[in-house]
Design an enzyme around this catalytic site. Structure first.
Site, PDB file in Angstrom:
ATOM      1  N   ARG A  77      44.757  35.018  38.058  1.00  0.00           N
ATOM      2  CA  ARG A  77      43.971  33.837  37.783  1.00  0.00           C
ATOM      3  C   ARG A  77      43.974  33.386  36.370  1.00  0.00           C
ATOM      4  O   ARG A  77      44.069  32.004  36.129  1.00  0.00           O
ATOM      5  CB  ARG A  77      42.541  33.755  38.425  1.00  0.00           C
ATOM      6  CG  ARG A  77      42.383  33.947  40.065  1.00  0.00           C
ATOM      7  CD  ARG A  77      41.079  33.984  40.482  1.00  0.00           C
ATOM      8  NE  ARG A  77      40.662  35.378  40.052  1.00  0.00           N
ATOM      9  CZ  ARG A  77      39.420  35.609  40.045  1.00  0.00           C
ATOM     10  NH1 ARG A  77      38.386  35.053  40.609  1.00  0.00           N
ATOM     11  NH2 ARG A  77      38.969  37.017  39.489  1.00  0.00           N
ATOM     12  N   ASN A  86      40.949  33.522  44.008  1.00  0.00           N
ATOM     13  CA  ASN A  86      41.567  34.672  44.787  1.00  0.00           C
ATOM     14  C   ASN A  86      40.755  34.333  46.412  1.00  0.00           C
ATOM     15  O   ASN A  86      39.883  33.496  46.557  1.00  0.00           O
ATOM     16  CB  ASN A  86      40.628  35.833  44.589  1.00  0.00           C
ATOM     17  CG  ASN A  86      41.306  36.469  43.295  1.00  0.00           C
ATOM     18  OD1 ASN A  86      42.455  36.063  42.958  1.00  0.00           O
ATOM     19  ND2 ASN A  86      40.744  37.371  42.626  1.00  0.00           N
TER      20      ASN A  86
END
Length: 99
Positions: free
Chosen positions: A20, A38
């Site tokens: 990320r 996520n």
């Protein structure tokens, strides 16, 4: 002008490896708008908005990911401007909580 908006789901070893943060850095460096998060199923989901060529480059980069990741599959589809509204207020690109 918005240009292209793509919704991308990345599967493989993409959680717990800085994926990320890597996406946020890469998207910001390309001046893209959107978000990344996520998912509980172990995947990473992102929306990218910007010039068509730049968005395509970002999606191609997601197929490789950071060196610590292992990308098995990337699913890409067109997205609507409504999906951009999930990002944080006043942010160009956001890292969102897991869903």
């Amino acid at each position: 002008m918005i240009g292209a908006i793509r919704h991308v789901t990345i599967r493989g070893r993409v959680q717990g490896v800085g994926y990320r943060a890597w996406v946020e850095y890469q998207a910001s460096a390309r001046n893209l708008e959107g978000w990344v998060r996520n998912r509980r199923d172990g995947s990473v989901e992102a929306v990218f908005s910007g010039a068509e060529e730049v968005v395509s480059e970002m999606v191609a980069s997601c197929r490789r990911g950071p060196s610590s990741a292992r990308v098995d599959a990337v699913q890409e589809e067109a997205a609507s401007p409504d999906e951009l509204r999930l990002r944080g207020a006043g942010e160009r690109f956001s890292v969102l909580p897991t869903v």
